[in-house]
Write a protein that holds these residues in place. Sequence first.
Motif, PDB file in Angstrom:
ATOM      1  N   THR A  68       1.357  -0.846  -0.113  1.00 42.77           N
ATOM      2  CA  THR A  68      -0.274  -0.133   0.451  1.00 42.77           C
ATOM      3  C   THR A  68       0.598   1.476  -0.047  1.00 42.77           C
ATOM      4  O   THR A  68       0.583   2.237  -0.173  1.00 42.77           O
ATOM      5  CB  THR A  68      -1.268  -0.075   1.059  1.00 42.77           C
ATOM      6  N   ALA A  69       1.755   1.577  -0.489  1.00 46.59           N
ATOM      7  CA  ALA A  69       3.273   2.371   0.097  1.00 46.59           C
ATOM      8  C   ALA A  69       2.323   2.980  -1.567  1.00 46.59           C
ATOM      9  O   ALA A  69       2.900   4.688  -1.603  1.00 46.59           O
ATOM     10  CB  ALA A  69       4.506   2.184  -0.042  1.00 46.59           C
ATOM     11  N   GLU A 175      -0.933   4.537   8.327  1.00 46.02           N
ATOM     12  CA  GLU A 175      -1.364   4.627   7.115  1.00 46.02           C
ATOM     13  C   GLU A 175      -1.481   3.337   6.528  1.00 46.02           C
ATOM     14  O   GLU A 175      -2.103   3.731   5.590  1.00 46.02           O
ATOM     15  CB  GLU A 175       0.198   5.545   6.655  1.00 46.02           C
ATOM     16  N   GLN A 176      -0.924   2.717   6.651  1.00 45.17           N
ATOM     17  CA  GLN A 176      -0.991   0.917   5.842  1.00 45.17           C
ATOM     18  C   GLN A 176      -1.949   0.756   6.618  1.00 45.17           C
ATOM     19  O   GLN A 176      -3.216   0.031   5.170  1.00 45.17           O
ATOM     20  CB  GLN A 176       0.318   0.664   6.211  1.00 45.17           C
ATOM     21  N   LYS A 177      -2.163   0.723   7.432  1.00 47.55           N
ATOM     22  CA  LYS A 177      -3.805  -0.032   8.222  1.00 47.55           C
ATOM     23  C   LYS A 177      -4.855   0.928   8.388  1.00 47.55           C
ATOM     24  O   LYS A 177      -5.793   0.279   6.782  1.00 47.55           O
ATOM     25  CB  LYS A 177      -3.919   0.403   9.908  1.00 47.55           C
ATOM     26  N   ALA A 178      -4.700   2.055   7.769  1.00 48.53           N
ATOM     27  CA  ALA A 178      -5.794   3.181   7.158  1.00 48.53           C
ATOM     28  C   ALA A 178      -5.750   2.406   5.453  1.00 48.53           C
ATOM     29  O   ALA A 178      -7.391   1.965   5.350  1.00 48.53           O
ATOM     30  CB  ALA A 178      -5.541   4.043   7.617  1.00 48.53           C
ATOM     31  N   ARG A 179      -6.034   2.588   4.537  1.00 50.05           N
ATOM     32  CA  ARG A 179      -5.366   2.171   3.699  1.00 50.05           C
ATOM     33  C   ARG A 179      -5.374   0.506   3.339  1.00 50.05           C
ATOM     34  O   ARG A 179      -6.793   0.028   2.451  1.00 50.05           O
ATOM     35  CB  ARG A 179      -3.777   1.995   2.389  1.00 50.05           C
ATOM     36  N   LEU A 180      -5.052  -0.761   3.977  1.00 51.29           N
ATOM     37  CA  LEU A 180      -5.724  -1.998   3.997  1.00 51.29           C
ATOM     38  C   LEU A 180      -6.981  -1.536   4.692  1.00 51.29           C
ATOM     39  O   LEU A 180      -7.506  -2.734   3.924  1.00 51.29           O
ATOM     40  CB  LEU A 180      -5.143  -2.752   5.073  1.00 51.29           C
ATOM     41  N   GLN A 181      -7.782  -0.634   5.487  1.00 49.68           N
ATOM     42  CA  GLN A 181      -8.866  -1.135   6.115  1.00 49.68           C
ATOM     43  C   GLN A 181      -9.766  -0.657   4.898  1.00 49.68           C
ATOM     44  O   GLN A 181     -11.067  -0.400   4.566  1.00 49.68           O
ATOM     45  CB  GLN A 181      -9.316  -0.085   7.452  1.00 49.68           C
ATOM     46  N   ALA A 182      -9.211   0.293   3.950  1.00 51.51           N
ATOM     47  CA  ALA A 182      -9.897   1.267   3.427  1.00 51.51           C
ATOM     48  C   ALA A 182     -10.678  -0.071   2.290  1.00 51.51           C
ATOM     49  O   ALA A 182     -11.954   0.268   1.730  1.00 51.51           O
ATOM     50  CB  ALA A 182      -9.494   2.648   2.598  1.00 51.51           C
ATOM     51  N   ARG A 183      -9.939  -0.393   1.601  1.00 55.00           N
ATOM     52  CA  ARG A 183      -9.375  -1.743   0.440  1.00 55.00           C
ATOM     53  C   ARG A 183     -11.046  -2.867   1.027  1.00 55.00           C
ATOM     54  O   ARG A 183     -11.929  -3.329   0.719  1.00 55.00           O
ATOM     55  CB  ARG A 183      -8.207  -2.479   0.418  1.00 55.00           C
ATOM     56  N   LEU A 184     -10.496  -2.715   2.783  1.00 54.76           N
ATOM     57  CA  LEU A 184     -11.765  -4.321   3.041  1.00 54.76           C
ATOM     58  C   LEU A 184     -12.971  -3.591   2.831  1.00 54.76           C
ATOM     59  O   LEU A 184     -14.550  -3.742   2.771  1.00 54.76           O
ATOM     60  CB  LEU A 184     -11.755  -4.282   4.405  1.00 54.76           C
ATOM     61  N   TRP A 191     -10.899  -5.811  -5.021  1.00 58.15           N
ATOM     62  CA  TRP A 191      -9.652  -6.646  -6.053  1.00 58.15           C
ATOM     63  C   TRP A 191      -8.670  -6.440  -5.181  1.00 58.15           C
ATOM     64  O   TRP A 191      -7.749  -6.926  -5.790  1.00 58.15           O
ATOM     65  CB  TRP A 191     -10.313  -6.373  -7.380  1.00 58.15           C
ATOM     66  N   LYS A 192      -8.209  -5.092  -4.820  1.00 55.11           N
ATOM     67  CA  LYS A 192      -6.706  -4.781  -4.040  1.00 55.11           C
ATOM     68  C   LYS A 192      -6.395  -5.875  -3.311  1.00 55.11           C
ATOM     69  O   LYS A 192      -5.193  -5.324  -2.463  1.00 55.11           O
ATOM     70  CB  LYS A 192      -7.107  -3.131  -4.491  1.00 55.11           C
ATOM     71  N   PHE A 193      -7.359  -5.944  -2.552  1.00 57.60           N
ATOM     72  CA  PHE A 193      -6.305  -6.574  -1.791  1.00 57.60           C
ATOM     73  C   PHE A 193      -6.664  -7.826  -1.350  1.00 57.60           C
ATOM     74  O   PHE A 193      -6.695  -8.835  -1.693  1.00 57.60           O
ATOM     75  CB  PHE A 193      -8.204  -6.636   0.200  1.00 57.60           C
TER      76      PHE A 193
END
Length: 268
Positions: A68-69, A175-184, A191-193
């Motif tokens: 997610t960088a 920030e990675q946590k927020a981006r992963l959660q946004a995908r979920l 499809w990104k997760f």
Amino acid sequence: MKTQQQFRLPKKFKVRDEDAAAKPLSSGDKAVDKGAVEILAREIAEMQDIFYAEHGRKLMVILQGMDTAGKDGTIRGVFDATDPLGIRTIAFKAPSVVEKEHDFLWRIHREAPGQGEIVIFNRSHYEDVLVPRVHGWIDEKTCRQRYAHIRDFERMLAETGTVIVKFFLHISKDEQKARLQARLDDPQKHWKFDPQDLEERKFWSDYQAAYTELLAETDADHAPWYVIPSDSKTHRNLAVAAIFKETLEGMKLAYPEPHADYSKLKVE
């Protein structure tokens, strides 16, 4: 080159979460910063046209960072305006069975740019001193051998006409946590997760240590690392675009000399 110097890997650099939120190039207005990225992207596209016309030099761009960088986002934001002719993007995944039967640089070398070509590596040979090291699949001796092989490989490319630019897209764990959660949370982003991202996240500290080491081991004037704070997507693109533009400017690009005989030709 002012921007290049600003983001060059510092001596005794250590990857720390708190540095990922820095925005030294930001105007303070997100819309203004986005506009600046668009201008830089158009300028890069104009210079890429000359680079391709020269058809002499080669350019390799390496994008590395945690999941997610923003490697894909950087490519879209910075290179979207460039002509597809003369530019390629390679996304390296886990090595295939055939690739594992060769040395770890085999699949990398065959994708290196040709004359007049820009190649962007979305992940790269640096995965081979990250994932295996963090998970204990290779020992320290093997890891250090790979550092040496990478240094030799990049020096060989540089000595044979390849300009190498390496970007470490640095994000924080929050920030990675927020981006992963946004995908979920968004079904259209499922499809990104990849569930494996959650497993790799458990090794966050180990990855930060591995990145700290590999950056120090493989930074060189002919293959420099630039550390890009990437918690802000807009600032990430702004920094990468500014550095890449400076790289192209430093190459003193010029269209080939015109053909004198062509001025006498007439199209009937």
